[in-house]
Design an enzyme around this catalytic site. Structure first.
Site, PDB file in Angstrom:
ATOM      1  N   ASP A   8      36.503  48.124  40.181  1.00  0.00           N
ATOM      2  CA  ASP A   8      37.348  48.669  39.337  1.00  0.00           C
ATOM      3  C   ASP A   8      37.340  47.843  38.054  1.00  0.00           C
ATOM      4  OD1 ASP A   8      38.836  46.339  39.784  1.00  0.00           O
ATOM      5  OD2 ASP A   8      40.664  47.133  40.307  1.00  0.00           O
ATOM      6  N   HIS A   9      38.110  48.129  37.158  1.00  0.00           N
ATOM      7  CA  HIS A   9      37.957  47.405  35.635  1.00  0.00           C
ATOM      8  C   HIS A   9      38.222  45.948  35.858  1.00  0.00           C
ATOM      9  CE1 HIS A   9      42.087  48.352  36.723  1.00  0.00           C
ATOM     10  NE2 HIS A   9      42.545  47.328  36.105  1.00  0.00           N
ATOM     11  N   CYS A  65      36.657  43.858  42.764  1.00  0.00           N
ATOM     12  CA  CYS A  65      37.920  44.053  41.753  1.00  0.00           C
ATOM     13  C   CYS A  65      38.333  42.647  41.286  1.00  0.00           C
ATOM     14  CB  CYS A  65      39.039  44.933  42.405  1.00  0.00           C
ATOM     15  SG  CYS A  65      39.901  43.704  44.005  1.00  0.00           S
ATOM     16  N   GLY A  66      39.564  42.588  40.660  1.00  0.00           N
ATOM     17  CA  GLY A  66      40.037  41.314  39.972  1.00  0.00           C
ATOM     18  C   GLY A  66      40.146  40.213  41.104  1.00  0.00           C
ATOM     19  N   THR A  67      40.906  40.564  42.121  1.00  0.00           N
ATOM     20  CA  THR A  67      40.763  39.431  43.196  1.00  0.00           C
ATOM     21  C   THR A  67      39.902  39.724  44.265  1.00  0.00           C
ATOM     22  OG1 THR A  67      42.591  40.796  44.317  1.00  0.00           O
ATOM     23  CG2 THR A  67      43.261  39.059  42.772  1.00  0.00           C
ATOM     24  N   GLY A  68      39.434  40.981  44.658  1.00  0.00           N
ATOM     25  CA  GLY A  68      38.438  41.408  45.651  1.00  0.00           C
ATOM     26  C   GLY A  68      39.438  41.845  46.843  1.00  0.00           C
ATOM     27  N   ILE A  69      40.856  41.649  46.657  1.00  0.00           N
ATOM     28  CA  ILE A  69      41.627  41.884  47.673  1.00  0.00           C
ATOM     29  C   ILE A  69      41.523  43.580  47.773  1.00  0.00           C
ATOM     30  CG2 ILE A  69      43.963  41.915  48.811  1.00  0.00           C
ATOM     31  CD1 ILE A  69      44.075  38.921  47.252  1.00  0.00           C
ATOM     32  N   GLY A  70      42.016  44.001  46.843  1.00  0.00           N
ATOM     33  CA  GLY A  70      42.160  45.689  46.925  1.00  0.00           C
ATOM     34  C   GLY A  70      40.899  46.291  47.305  1.00  0.00           C
ATOM     35  N   HIS A  98      28.239  35.762  61.788  1.00  0.00           N
ATOM     36  CA  HIS A  98      29.263  36.166  62.596  1.00  0.00           C
ATOM     37  C   HIS A  98      29.737  37.499  62.715  1.00  0.00           C
ATOM     38  CE1 HIS A  98      30.759  31.367  63.269  1.00  0.00           C
ATOM     39  NE2 HIS A  98      29.316  31.660  62.993  1.00  0.00           N
ATOM     40  N   ASN A  99      29.828  38.077  61.691  1.00  0.00           N
ATOM     41  CA  ASN A  99      30.715  39.207  61.544  1.00  0.00           C
ATOM     42  C   ASN A  99      29.573  40.212  61.280  1.00  0.00           C
ATOM     43  OD1 ASN A  99      32.600  37.599  59.350  1.00  0.00           O
ATOM     44  ND2 ASN A  99      33.411  37.933  61.741  1.00  0.00           N
ATOM     45  N   ARG A 109      37.835  38.479  38.635  1.00  0.00           N
ATOM     46  CA  ARG A 109      38.515  37.494  37.897  1.00  0.00           C
ATOM     47  C   ARG A 109      39.086  36.245  38.059  1.00  0.00           C
ATOM     48  NH1 ARG A 109      42.769  42.770  36.412  1.00  0.00           N
ATOM     49  NH2 ARG A 109      41.626  43.441  34.711  1.00  0.00           N
ATOM     50  N   HIS A 134      29.050  37.129  69.190  1.00  0.00           N
ATOM     51  CA  HIS A 134      29.630  37.700  68.014  1.00  0.00           C
ATOM     52  C   HIS A 134      29.197  39.304  67.984  1.00  0.00           C
ATOM     53  CE1 HIS A 134      30.525  33.908  66.169  1.00  0.00           C
ATOM     54  NE2 HIS A 134      29.122  33.551  66.208  1.00  0.00           N
ATOM     55  N   ARG A 137      32.208  40.610  70.030  1.00  0.00           N
ATOM     56  CA  ARG A 137      33.387  40.964  69.149  1.00  0.00           C
ATOM     57  C   ARG A 137      33.335  41.981  68.089  1.00  0.00           C
ATOM     58  NH1 ARG A 137      33.119  34.089  68.426  1.00  0.00           N
ATOM     59  NH2 ARG A 137      34.180  34.006  70.648  1.00  0.00           N
TER      60      ARG A 137
HETATM   61  C1  RB5 Z   1      43.813  45.349  38.729  1.00  0.00           C
HETATM   62  O1  RB5 Z   1      44.694  44.838  37.572  1.00  0.00           O
HETATM   63  C2  RB5 Z   1      43.982  44.480  39.934  1.00  0.00           C
HETATM   64  O2  RB5 Z   1      45.018  44.443  40.640  1.00  0.00           O
HETATM   65  C3  RB5 Z   1      42.743  44.799  40.900  1.00  0.00           C
HETATM   66  O3  RB5 Z   1      41.493  44.580  40.208  1.00  0.00           O
HETATM   67  C4  RB5 Z   1      42.587  44.057  41.953  1.00  0.00           C
HETATM   68  O4  RB5 Z   1      42.712  42.678  41.812  1.00  0.00           O
HETATM   69  C5  RB5 Z   1      43.434  44.278  43.236  1.00  0.00           C
HETATM   70  O5  RB5 Z   1      43.505  43.680  44.277  1.00  0.00           O
END
Ligand code: RB5
Length: 150
Positions: A8-9, A65-70, A98-99, A109, A134, A137
């Protein structure tokens, strides 16, 4: 390897630079976007790339993405995807061994570019260990996917 990238951005700026690193390493890269810093919802852009890895159109996926989480949550919704959100070189190696992770998620970010380069190189160059425990699993992860389909 054939590698698909998507972000994403929040991951755009690093994705552009990391794509060149993969090309310089000799890999074939297909870029599913985004192609600018304009705001884009990560599920919309990550899902097609994750699906393409699950469908074996690519050997691996690299997403940001910004955090990689989403991005990692979105990718892991796709059956057959084992996406690892990685913020250290040690974990990049361990998740391949392992995975047998087939998608790498990174934070555009909150992890600096130089660290992400080393993470990505390590992840690309590390083989799955083939250790039976592994493999067992990973089979159980596929079992969960089957149960969730019912
Ligand atoms: C975008 O602002 C931010 O939420 C997205 O890049 C990401 O970090 C979500 O997990």
């Amino acid at each position: 390897m054939k590698i698909v990238m998507a972000c994403d951005h929040g991951g755009f700026e690093q994705k552009e630079r990391l794509k060149q690193v993969l090309l310089d390493m000799g890999h074939e890269v297909d870029d599913y976007g985004v192609h600018s810093e304009e705001s884009q919802d990560y599920p919309d852009v990550i899902y097609p790339a994750a699906k393409a890895v699950a469908n074996k159109e690519f050997d691996r996926g690299v997403i940001l993405c910004g955090t990689g989480i989403g991005a990692s949550i979105a990718a892991n919704k796709v059956h057959g995807v084992r996406c690892a959100l990685v913020t250290s070189v040690e974990v990049a190696q361990l998740t391949r061994e392992h995975n047998d992770s087939n998608v790498l998620a990174m934070a555009g970010r909150t992890t600096d570019y130089e660290t992400n380069v080393e993470i990505m190189k390590t992840w690309i160059n590390t083989e799955f260990s083939e250790d039976p425990r592994h493999s067992r699993r990973i089979c159980k992860l596929a079992d969960i996917e089957q149960k969730e389909e019912c």
